[in-house]
Design a protein around this motif. Structure first.
Motif, mmCIF file in Angstrom:
data_model
loop_
_atom_site.group_PDB
_atom_site.id
_atom_site.type_symbol
_atom_site.label_atom_id
_atom_site.label_comp_id
_atom_site.label_asym_id
_atom_site.label_seq_id
_atom_site.Cartn_x
_atom_site.Cartn_y
_atom_site.Cartn_z
ATOM 1 N N ARG A 1 -7.612 2.126 -3.700
ATOM 2 C CA ARG A 1 -6.544 1.598 -4.540
ATOM 3 C C ARG A 1 -7.062 1.378 -5.963
ATOM 4 O O ARG A 1 -8.248 1.125 -6.168
ATOM 5 C CB ARG A 1 -6.012 0.270 -3.983
ATOM 6 N N ASP B 1 4.132 11.906 -1.240
ATOM 7 C CA ASP B 1 5.051 11.456 -0.197
ATOM 8 C C ASP B 1 4.969 12.388 1.008
ATOM 9 O O ASP B 1 4.959 11.936 2.164
ATOM 10 C CB ASP B 1 6.486 11.439 -0.731
ATOM 11 N N ARG C 1 -1.637 7.300 -1.201
ATOM 12 C CA ARG C 1 -0.521 6.411 -0.873
ATOM 13 C C ARG C 1 0.059 5.795 -2.152
ATOM 14 O O ARG C 1 1.280 5.709 -2.317
ATOM 15 C CB ARG C 1 -1.003 5.306 0.079
ATOM 16 N N GLU C 2 -0.806 5.392 -3.071
ATOM 17 C CA GLU C 2 -0.328 4.791 -4.321
ATOM 18 C C GLU C 2 0.404 5.793 -5.215
ATOM 19 O O GLU C 2 1.222 5.390 -6.044
ATOM 20 C CB GLU C 2 -1.508 4.195 -5.103
ATOM 21 N N GLN D 1 2.562 7.961 -4.272
ATOM 22 C CA GLN D 1 3.925 8.240 -3.833
ATOM 23 C C GLN D 1 4.887 7.761 -4.928
ATOM 24 O O GLN D 1 4.631 6.770 -5.615
ATOM 25 C CB GLN D 1 4.227 7.525 -2.524
ATOM 26 N N SER E 1 7.797 6.218 -4.973
ATOM 27 C CA SER E 1 8.317 4.850 -4.897
ATOM 28 C C SER E 1 7.236 3.822 -5.186
ATOM 29 O O SER E 1 7.499 2.778 -5.807
ATOM 30 C CB SER E 1 8.942 4.596 -3.524
ATOM 31 N N TRP E 2 6.017 4.093 -4.741
ATOM 32 C CA TRP E 2 4.921 3.159 -4.991
ATOM 33 C C TRP E 2 4.608 3.091 -6.479
ATOM 34 O O TRP E 2 4.409 1.996 -7.028
ATOM 35 C CB TRP E 2 3.681 3.583 -4.206
ATOM 36 N N THR F 1 7.086 1.020 -8.333
ATOM 37 C CA THR F 1 6.836 -0.416 -8.188
ATOM 38 C C THR F 1 5.689 -0.872 -9.074
ATOM 39 O O THR F 1 5.787 -1.899 -9.757
ATOM 40 C CB THR F 1 6.527 -0.748 -6.712
#
Length: 287
Positions: free
Chosen positions: A70, A145, A169-170, A172, A174-175, A178
């Protein structure tokens, strides 16, 4: 007059006299765990060409961190902060230019957006002149995604993204939306970044086997990105849509506007000495 000249000579010889600026450049890689990004992520020819724009080409550093983690992870942003801090101190850098690619732009934006989270961040920001972000994944990519959802992309994009890591994952869509709305600066409606964040946008992939330009950076990689472009908008570099690359900071230039022959830069070619990209970045270090 003699007294004045004597005083000026003393001032020049004084250890407190103002020293000349020292410009340095840091190459910050994208997604992945790197232990030799000079060889394995960038390219010796690319790095060695760009750093010739420095008064002293030795004033450069190639970052090696674990960007499978991350952004906020000590192995990602913490590692980047430590290596930048060491570089600034050891080379006595007063003007820092950071050159990033892909997810490296997000890690750098984390530092710029959260200066109170780490005692090393303010000094880095103070020395920073600008970030030149090549194809940054500022708004994520639908391909992340797809990988996280376990589709066929999981195998097809392993060489490009890695396999379901935290950094993928980060990235994606939508992530990243955010993060951009809450923890990162520089996107629409959010506070501006404290230093210029200038993006280079790749707009297309050219994989014609009859065009020698398609082979720059490796034809297999170009062909793979031509394939993945089918799942993206028409304006993309095969990994990132143009809207994502231009979501944060300001657009410095799009590939076809500055590259030799009006050539596009695929996501792989934008970290290679293709079509004069290295020359543009080299000349910018002198400004």
């Amino acid at each position: 007059m003699r007294t004045l000249l004597f005083g000026l000579s003393l001032a020049a010889a004084s250890p407190w006299a103002m020293a000349a600026d020292v410009t340095g450049v840091a190459f910050v890689h994208g997604t992945g765990l790197q232990t030799d990004a000079y060889q394995n992520y960038w390219n010796p020819q690319f790095v060695d060409s760009v750093r010739q724009g420095l008064a002293d080409p030795a004033d450069h550093v190639v970052i090696n961190c674990d960007f499978d983690q991350r952004m906020a992870d000590p192995r990602a942003a913490g590692c980047l902060a430590e290596q930048l801090t060491t570089f600034i101190r050891d080379r006595k850098i007063t003007r820092l230019v950071v050159l990033t690619h892909s997810h490296g732009g997000n890690v750098m934006r984390w530092i710029l957006s959260n200066p109170t989270l780490d005692s090393r961040y303010p000094a880095i920001i103070d020395k920073l002149v600008k970030v030149n972000a090549i194809a940054p994944s500022s708004a994520g990519t639908p391909l992340a995604d797809a990988v996280m959802n376990g589709s066929a992309f999981d195998q097809a994009l392993g060489w490009l993204l890695g396999y379901q890591s935290d950094s993928v994952r980060e990235q994606q869509v939508s992530w990243m939306a955010t993060f951009n709305a809450t923890q990162l600066y520089g996107t629409a409606g959010r506070p501006a970044l404290p230093k210029p964040f200038r993006t280079v946008v790749g707009t297309d992939v050219d994989s014609s086997p009859f065009d020698s330009d398609s082979y720059c950076g490796g034809y297999a990689e170009t062909l793979a990105l031509e394939t993945t472009q089918n799942w993206l908008s028409s304006c993309s570099d095969g990994f990132l849509e143009c809207s994502s690359q231009s979501a944060a900071g300001t657009v410095w230039f799009t590939d076809k506007a500055r590259m030799a022959g009006g050539e596009p830069l695929s996501h792989n070619q934008s970290r290679r000495p293709c079509f004069g990209l290295d020359v543009v970045l080299r000349n910018d270090l002198k400004l």
